[in-house]
Write a protein that holds these residues in place. Structure first.
Motif, PDB file in Angstrom:
ATOM      1  N   UNK A 171       0.751  -1.111   0.090  1.00 38.18           N
ATOM      2  CA  UNK A 171      -0.003   0.003  -0.022  1.00 38.18           C
ATOM      3  C   UNK A 171       0.735   1.302   0.083  1.00 38.18           C
ATOM      4  N   UNK A 172       1.725   1.309   0.901  1.00 32.49           N
ATOM      5  CA  UNK A 172       2.524   2.597   0.952  1.00 32.49           C
ATOM      6  C   UNK A 172       3.669   2.639  -0.052  1.00 32.49           C
ATOM      7  N   UNK A 173       4.145   1.651  -0.398  1.00 32.93           N
ATOM      8  CA  UNK A 173       4.945   1.738  -1.622  1.00 32.93           C
ATOM      9  C   UNK A 173       4.404   2.100  -2.787  1.00 32.93           C
ATOM     10  N   UNK A 174       3.377   1.644  -3.066  1.00 29.51           N
ATOM     11  CA  UNK A 174       2.469   2.084  -4.265  1.00 29.51           C
ATOM     12  C   UNK A 174       2.192   3.570  -4.163  1.00 29.51           C
ATOM     13  N   UNK A 175       1.470   4.008  -3.133  1.00 29.64           N
ATOM     14  CA  UNK A 175       1.153   5.363  -2.981  1.00 29.64           C
ATOM     15  C   UNK A 175       2.164   6.320  -3.056  1.00 29.64           C
ATOM     16  N   UNK A 176       3.312   6.064  -2.466  1.00 31.41           N
ATOM     17  CA  UNK A 176       4.554   6.875  -2.405  1.00 31.41           C
ATOM     18  C   UNK A 176       5.158   7.041  -3.838  1.00 31.41           C
TER      19      UNK A 176
ATOM     20  N   UNK B 297       3.612   6.698  -6.650  1.00 28.16           N
ATOM     21  CA  UNK B 297       2.715   7.603  -7.360  1.00 28.16           C
ATOM     22  C   UNK B 297       2.949   8.941  -7.018  1.00 28.16           C
ATOM     23  N   UNK B 298       2.890   9.313  -5.808  1.00 23.47           N
ATOM     24  CA  UNK B 298       3.205  10.588  -5.265  1.00 23.47           C
ATOM     25  C   UNK B 298       4.252  11.209  -5.573  1.00 23.47           C
ATOM     26  N   UNK B 299       5.477  10.521  -5.491  1.00 24.72           N
ATOM     27  CA  UNK B 299       6.899  11.061  -6.006  1.00 24.72           C
ATOM     28  C   UNK B 299       6.855  11.593  -7.544  1.00 24.72           C
ATOM     29  N   UNK B 300       6.533  10.436  -8.320  1.00 26.33           N
ATOM     30  CA  UNK B 300       6.266  10.727  -9.781  1.00 26.33           C
ATOM     31  C   UNK B 300       5.659  11.800 -10.466  1.00 26.33           C
ATOM     32  N   UNK B 301       4.346  11.680  -9.827  1.00 29.28           N
ATOM     33  CA  UNK B 301       3.321  12.814 -10.299  1.00 29.28           C
ATOM     34  C   UNK B 301       3.140  14.032  -9.492  1.00 29.28           C
ATOM     35  N   UNK B 302       3.475  14.248  -8.256  1.00 26.72           N
ATOM     36  CA  UNK B 302       3.218  15.428  -7.523  1.00 26.72           C
ATOM     37  C   UNK B 302       4.724  16.174  -7.420  1.00 26.72           C
TER      38      UNK B 302
END
Length: 870
Positions: free
Chosen positions: A103-108, A110-115
């Motif tokens: 959960x955290x690995x995927x969320x983070x 995506x956050x790093x790449x897109x935000x």
């Protein structure tokens, strides 16, 4: 966004997610028999995934230097051909050791790449593991459902076991992975074909940028999978590829990671990148390879002929070869790129700054050496072409050129094509495969699963304080190899056996059972933080307690030599200067080897001073001051020397003998008196700016003096007990020199007398003065006689044969005008005649020689010589 900012943003992001940011581990692996180089971001953390150690934090992030050129992960031949494979690369990563999971690995991610990096969501695709029926593995629906929050379902693609199930090796932790791919093609290209159809299809602009590995299983020796007790996350993002995306480039080589190097190559070679494909490939190869070689040298691995050193030499030689062939660089130039690389990356990797001179000198010397090899290879290839009886060159001969002389096979093929010849590549490949098979068979190791007898979190090392203690075997496994046969690896709950490391060999000894039975320990190594004891046999009652006993005599000799290396290091710095730094060592029970940085040969006088310095410290009887588990920085501040290419933790062990203080995990004597005496046996160069001293102490030094004394007594006896043996030997040398001069004069006189007789034997054949004769002269006399006769006779074709010390000699002389007019070549002729004496040779068109082991063939060779005039 500049590459420096891209790197720092990654580390800052995970620091904000409560990760401990750690520096990159050295790329060159030491004290791990399973790995030469760090080939992935997770490699420095293997012990944590295997449960053999505890990390400083359950959440870690870093950028790790990696090298992929051998074994399973081998990208070498693709480097330069495309725009996204590299030998040395940076792997940005974040790890969870039994903490967060998918959960955290995927969320983070995506956050790093897109935000943070602001990558357009519409150019991203993700893959998940589709499952594998043969393994009993289901589709990773957990990852799929997590990705659905961020990515349209048609951009979540199924991946097979090859692409989406990550394994550390044939055995060990593994699990499904989820890759993030980026499509950086133009809008027109995207309209023609969807990016999802190009994922994992080796498209240069639809590439994997980040891999999230979810370690859930352990692969056993029989291939089966078992669930891990704790689940881990291991992610790796290719820094160079990320820079390509964020800098809106079509190639990794167009980013500021590589452009400074490429601009410097353009300036040095007077070429322009982007105008000629072959030259572009060469420039990419050189830009990539100089990074791999420089970082390896900075981390402690010098080029050599074996192991990791051979890999580094091979990478550098590939770069040299591309410069030689496609950029027309026939002199060293790659070393000049070190300054650019250091300026560019020295801030992130300070080892480049501290080792800049070493990297420059070593690369320059390697270039000079290999360019000489290329020149030699070109001559040998020319000989192969000249002696060929068809337009197809034997693959076996080409393989010999490749294997023995290091001449690149692609360069051989290129030159042959230019000369109108072809290479039997099938024959070459067959020879190469045979060599690989032999090598693989010799090094293949079959490793069984660990059989756990009792759970034990920490295997305590007590060998600094005792050489014998009661132990229990906590686990063991069987390994088989062609070299060592069947062996058992044993792990204890605690051990007095020192494992090979820091240049020091592992302890030997034995286990003694309660009933008196003995199991011998033949070696001790460390693997993934486990101290492993090697034995040819398994104890009978394996679950019983044992008395573990280290071979005291070997340990003492080894400890004496290890302490001597510290005193030697101190002595070198004292005599030669503070620029001296240790660059490697090998400490055995029988001798020691010490490599150090120095710009010149150490003179005999300096060596004597160093030897005297060490022996003075030995006579002083300096007691060991050992400090365990002190903070690294405190030890450095107090003057301790940290060694080249070593990886240190926060707490270290400092060893002090008087003013000598070093960080060291090895074993040492309690007092320098124990060493007895120190003798330097050799000193020489290892590489440019690196010298090597070999020495002995203790029992070996005593034996050295005994042997010298016996040799002196034998010499004195041979000299009829001369009162002054040195003067007697000098008189013999002078007498021998005078006799040699007399012999040379006699041989010259003999040749002159022969000349008169031989001139009368010259006969005319087809207008050519011909003579083929067996004579009684050495090689030098044959040459002198041939040239004297050639100076007195025109159109002379002369072949001499002789036997010296059971060996056959042939010499062929052809007048220069005759060689040119009749297209005769003495070198080619003598090579063919050499077959009769079971030898070979060569030389110039007008004079050449051959040697062989069959004197009986001389007469036949001389008989055949006349055939070249018909």
């Amino acid at each position: 966004m500049k590459s420096k900012e891209i790197r720092s943003k990654f580390l800052e992001f995970f620091k904000s997610k409560e990760h401990l940011v750690v520096p990159s581990a050295p790329m060159v692996v030491k004290n791990d028999p399973t790995l030469m180089f760090i080939n992935s971001g997770m490699a420095p953390f293997k012990e944590y995934f295997l449960g053999n150690g505890k990390p400083k934090s359950n959440r870690i992030s870093d950028t790790q230097k990696c090298l992929r050129v051998s074994g399973k992960h081998n990208d070498l031949e693709e480097v330069g051909m495309d725009t996204y494979h590299h030998t040395m690369f940076e792997m940005l990563g974040n790890w969870s050791f039994g903490d967060y999971f998918k959960k955290e690995a995927i969320e983070w991610a995506w956050e790093l790449l897109t935000e943070v990096y602001k990558i357009d969501k519409d150019i991203l695709y993700v893959t998940i593991f589709e499952g594998d029926e043969s393994e009993g593995l289901e589709r990773d629906t957990e990852a799929y459902n997590l990705w659905k929050q961020f990515v349209p379902e048609d951009r979540i693609l199924n991946g097979n076991k090859k692409d989406n199930f990550w394994e550390m090796g044939d055995q060990g932790p593994c699990g499904p992975c989820s890759e993030i791919h980026v499509d950086i093609r133009s809008a027109e290209e995207k309209a023609k074909i969807s990016g999802k159809d190009l994922v994992n299809q080796d498209h240069p602009q639809v590439v994997e940028v980040w891999n999230l590995v979810f370690m859930q299983f352990n692969r056993k020796a029989n291939g089966s999978l078992e669930k891990l007790a704790a689940q881990h996350v291991d992610t790796g993002m290719g820094f160079e590829r990320l820079c390509t995306v964020l800098q809106n480039k079509n190639s990794n080589y167009d980013t500021d990671v590589f452009t400074p190097l490429i601009r410097e190559i353009e300036a040095i070679t007077e070429t322009k990148y982007g105008r000629d494909e072959k030259k572009d490939i060469a420039i990419r190869v050189i830009a990539d390879h100089v990074r791999a070689v420089a970082f390896s040298i900075a981390d402690g691995q010098l080029p050599s002929n074996t192991g990791a050193g051979y890999v580094i030499r091979r990478i550098l030689r590939r770069a040299i070869r591309y410069g030689f062939t496609f950029l027309d660089k026939k002199e060293p130039f790659i070393y000049k790129l070190v300054a650019t690389l250091t300026d560019q990356m020295g801030e992130a990797f300070p080892e480049l700054v501290s080792e800049k001179n070493l990297m420059t000198n070593v690369i320059r010397e390697e270039e000079q050496s290999f360019l000489r090899t290329l020149d030699q290879g070109l001559v040998l290839l020319e000989n192969i072409i000249e002696s060929a009886d068809s337009k197809e060159i034997s693959g076996k001969k080409a393989f010999e050129l490749y294997d023995t002389f290091g001449f690149p096979i692609d360069l051989t093929a290129l030159i042959l094509r230019e000369r109108g010849y072809s290479l039997n590549e099938e024959e070459f490949n067959a020879e190469l495969q045979q060599q690989k098979d032999r090598s693989r068979a010799a090094t293949k190791v079959e490793t069984g699963d660990w059989i756990v007898l009792e759970e034990d979190e920490v295997e305590e090392f007590v060998g600094y304080d005792t050489l014998k203690t009661r132990v229990r075997i906590t686990k063991y496994r069987k390994v088989e190899s062609k070299k060592d046969g069947e062996m058992y690896q044993l792990v204890f709950n605690l051990t007095p056996f020192y494992p090979e490391g820091g240049g020091q060999v592992g302890d030997k000894g034995y286990l003694e059972a309660a009933d008196g039975g003995v199991t011998y320990i033949v070696d001790t190594k460390k693997e993934n933080n486990l101290i492993i004891h090697f034995s040819k046999t398994l104890p009978r009652n394996i679950e019983d307690p044992f008395l573990a006993v280290v071979d005291e005599k070997q340990r003492f000799r080894t400890a004496s030599n290890h302490t001597a290396t510290h005193l030697l290091h101190q002595g070198l710095r004292n005599i030669l200067g503070d620029h001296i730094a240790q660059k490697g060592s090998m400490v055995h029970s029988r001798n020691l080897r010490f490599d150090f940085s120095h710009f010149a040969k150490v003179t005999d006088e300096e060596l004597k001073q160093v030897e005297d310095f060490v022996n003075a410290r030995i006579r002083e009887g300096i007691a060991l001051e050992e400090r365990r588990n002190i903070p690294y920085q405190q030890a450095i501040d107090e003057g301790a020397i940290a060694l080249f290419g070593e990886k240190y933790g926060d707490a270290v062990r400092a060893i002090k003998f008087g003013k000598s203080m070093e960080l060291c995990g090895g074993t040492h004597v309690g007092n320098t008196n124990d060493i007895w005496h120190f003798i330097i046996t050799s000193e020489g160069a290892v590489a440019s700016g690196i010298r090597r001293i070999e020495a002995i102490t203790g029992d070996a030094a005593k034996q050295y003096f005994i042997d010298r004394s016996e040799s002196f007594a034998s010499l004195q006896k041979a000299l009829n007990n001369a009162k002054d043996p040195v003067k007697a030997v000098e008189n013999l040398q002078e007498e021998n020199s005078n006799l040699q001069k007399q012999i040379q004069q006699l041989l010259k006189d003999k040749a002159k007398n022969l000349k008169g007789d031989l001139k009368s034997e010259i006969k005319e054949v087809n207008g050519i003065n011909f003579l083929a004769k067996k004579i009684d002269l050495d090689a030098g006399g044959m040459k002198d006689l041939a040239f004297e006769m050639g100076g007195e006779s025109e159109n002379l074709f002369l072949v001499f044969g002789a036997e010296n010390d059971g060996k056959a000699l042939l010499a062929c002389y052809i007048s220069k005008e005759l060689a040119s007019e009749k297209d005769l070549n003495a070198g080619k002729i003598v090579r063919e005649l050499g077959k009769f004496i079971q030898g070979g040779g060569g030389g110039q068109a007008f004079f050449a020689t051959a040697g062989g082991k069959n004197p009986a063939g001389i007469d036949e060779a001389l008989e055949k010589a006349i055939d070249y005039l018909n």
